[in-house]
Motif scaffolding. Structure first.
Motif, PDB file in Angstrom:
ATOM      1  N   UNK A 149       0.886  -1.156   0.000  1.00 34.62           N
ATOM      2  CA  UNK A 149       0.000   0.000   0.000  1.00 34.62           C
ATOM      3  C   UNK A 149       0.928   1.211   0.000  1.00 34.62           C
ATOM      4  N   UNK A 150       0.693   2.154  -0.876  1.00 37.31           N
ATOM      5  CA  UNK A 150       1.567   3.328  -0.983  1.00 37.31           C
ATOM      6  C   UNK A 150       0.895   4.496  -0.252  1.00 37.31           C
ATOM      7  N   UNK A 151       1.565   4.991   0.776  1.00 36.89           N
ATOM      8  CA  UNK A 151       1.023   6.055   1.616  1.00 36.89           C
ATOM      9  C   UNK A 151       0.544   7.235   0.773  1.00 36.89           C
ATOM     10  N   UNK A 152       1.336   7.674  -0.173  1.00 36.21           N
ATOM     11  CA  UNK A 152       0.991   8.843  -0.983  1.00 36.21           C
ATOM     12  C   UNK A 152      -0.223   8.645  -1.870  1.00 36.21           C
ATOM     13  N   UNK A 153      -0.599   7.402  -2.129  1.00 30.65           N
ATOM     14  CA  UNK A 153      -1.767   7.112  -2.966  1.00 30.65           C
ATOM     15  C   UNK A 153      -3.063   7.029  -2.169  1.00 30.65           C
ATOM     16  N   UNK A 154      -2.961   7.050  -0.855  1.00 31.56           N
ATOM     17  CA  UNK A 154      -4.153   6.937  -0.010  1.00 31.56           C
ATOM     18  C   UNK A 154      -4.926   8.256   0.004  1.00 31.56           C
ATOM     19  N   UNK A 155      -6.243   8.196   0.142  1.00 32.59           N
ATOM     20  CA  UNK A 155      -7.019   9.422   0.357  1.00 32.59           C
ATOM     21  C   UNK A 155      -6.570  10.092   1.658  1.00 32.59           C
ATOM     22  N   UNK A 156      -6.753  11.378   1.749  1.00 30.65           N
ATOM     23  CA  UNK A 156      -6.268  12.141   2.906  1.00 30.65           C
ATOM     24  C   UNK A 156      -6.778  11.585   4.232  1.00 30.65           C
ATOM     25  N   UNK A 157      -8.037  11.200   4.314  1.00 29.57           N
ATOM     26  CA  UNK A 157      -8.584  10.693   5.577  1.00 29.57           C
ATOM     27  C   UNK A 157      -7.880   9.400   6.002  1.00 29.57           C
ATOM     28  N   UNK A 158      -7.549   8.538   5.051  1.00 32.84           N
ATOM     29  CA  UNK A 158      -6.823   7.309   5.378  1.00 32.84           C
ATOM     30  C   UNK A 158      -5.375   7.621   5.752  1.00 32.84           C
ATOM     31  N   UNK A 159      -4.760   8.594   5.053  1.00 31.37           N
ATOM     32  CA  UNK A 159      -3.384   8.988   5.404  1.00 31.37           C
ATOM     33  C   UNK A 159      -3.327   9.504   6.830  1.00 31.37           C
ATOM     34  N   UNK A 177     -15.670   6.220   8.145  1.00 33.34           N
ATOM     35  CA  UNK A 177     -15.633   5.547   6.840  1.00 33.34           C
ATOM     36  C   UNK A 177     -14.200   5.319   6.338  1.00 33.34           C
ATOM     37  N   UNK A 178     -13.295   6.230   6.632  1.00 33.57           N
ATOM     38  CA  UNK A 178     -11.902   6.068   6.185  1.00 33.57           C
ATOM     39  C   UNK A 178     -11.256   4.844   6.835  1.00 33.57           C
ATOM     40  N   UNK A 179     -11.596   4.569   8.069  1.00 29.50           N
ATOM     41  CA  UNK A 179     -11.057   3.388   8.754  1.00 29.50           C
ATOM     42  C   UNK A 179     -11.574   2.121   8.086  1.00 29.50           C
ATOM     43  N   UNK A 180     -12.855   2.124   7.723  1.00 26.57           N
ATOM     44  CA  UNK A 180     -13.453   0.971   7.059  1.00 26.57           C
ATOM     45  C   UNK A 180     -12.824   0.751   5.685  1.00 26.57           C
ATOM     46  N   UNK A 181     -12.603   1.815   4.933  1.00 24.26           N
ATOM     47  CA  UNK A 181     -12.003   1.656   3.601  1.00 24.26           C
ATOM     48  C   UNK A 181     -10.542   1.221   3.709  1.00 24.26           C
ATOM     49  N   UNK A 182      -9.851   1.686   4.733  1.00 26.53           N
ATOM     50  CA  UNK A 182      -8.470   1.246   4.956  1.00 26.53           C
ATOM     51  C   UNK A 182      -8.444  -0.232   5.325  1.00 26.53           C
TER      52      UNK A 182
END
Length: 137
Positions: free
Chosen positions: A60-70, A91-96
């Motif tokens: 998983x590439x940190x820079x590719x994550x949406x801001x809420x997941x980052x 929701x960001x936790x669920x998508x992560x």
């Protein structure tokens, strides 16, 4: 020390009964081990990987994550872990969680990696007593 066949059978039956008792108790929903209230946890452990190991994984590439997941990942990296009460989470936790679980190949492996810049991390994610990913596996 020599054990008779009868002693071995008794010990084996006892071990089997103890193991079965834990399984049966879990099926009744009584939660005798107290796992129902375990938190949801995300954590990372830095990994030293060779060039060939880096080529063989799909991190998983940190820079590719949406801001809420980052933000969740950043918190876990800075504080050692990110925790939530059972059955709670943005929701960001669920998508992560879904993103991490997708990297496990439907449970074929518990090894999931995150790349943040040039640093690689093994991902740990526990949803209560369900281990989604674990750094030591």
């Amino acid at each position: 020390m020599t054990l008779s066949r009868r002693t071995l059978l008794r010990r084996g039956a006892l071990c089997g009964a103890v193991g079965l008792a834990g399984c049966v108790g879990g099926l009744t929903g009584d939660d005798p081990q107290g796992t129902a209230d375990l938190p949801r946890r995300l954590w990372f452990e830095e990994a030293s990987l060779s060039a060939s190991e880096r080529e063989a994984i799909d991190p998983i590439v940190f820079g590719d994550l949406p801001e809420a997941e980052r933000e969740i990942v950043r918190t876990a990296l800075e504080e050692g872990e990110y925790t939530l009460e059972r059955d709670q989470g943005p929701p960001a936790f669920e998508s992560l969680r879904d993103r991490i679980e997708a990297r496990t190949g439907n449970g074929e492996t518990l090894a999931v990696y995150l790349r943040h810049g040039d640093t690689y991390y093994r991902v740990g994610f526990a949803d209560g007593d369900h281990i989604v990913a674990h750094p030591d596996q």
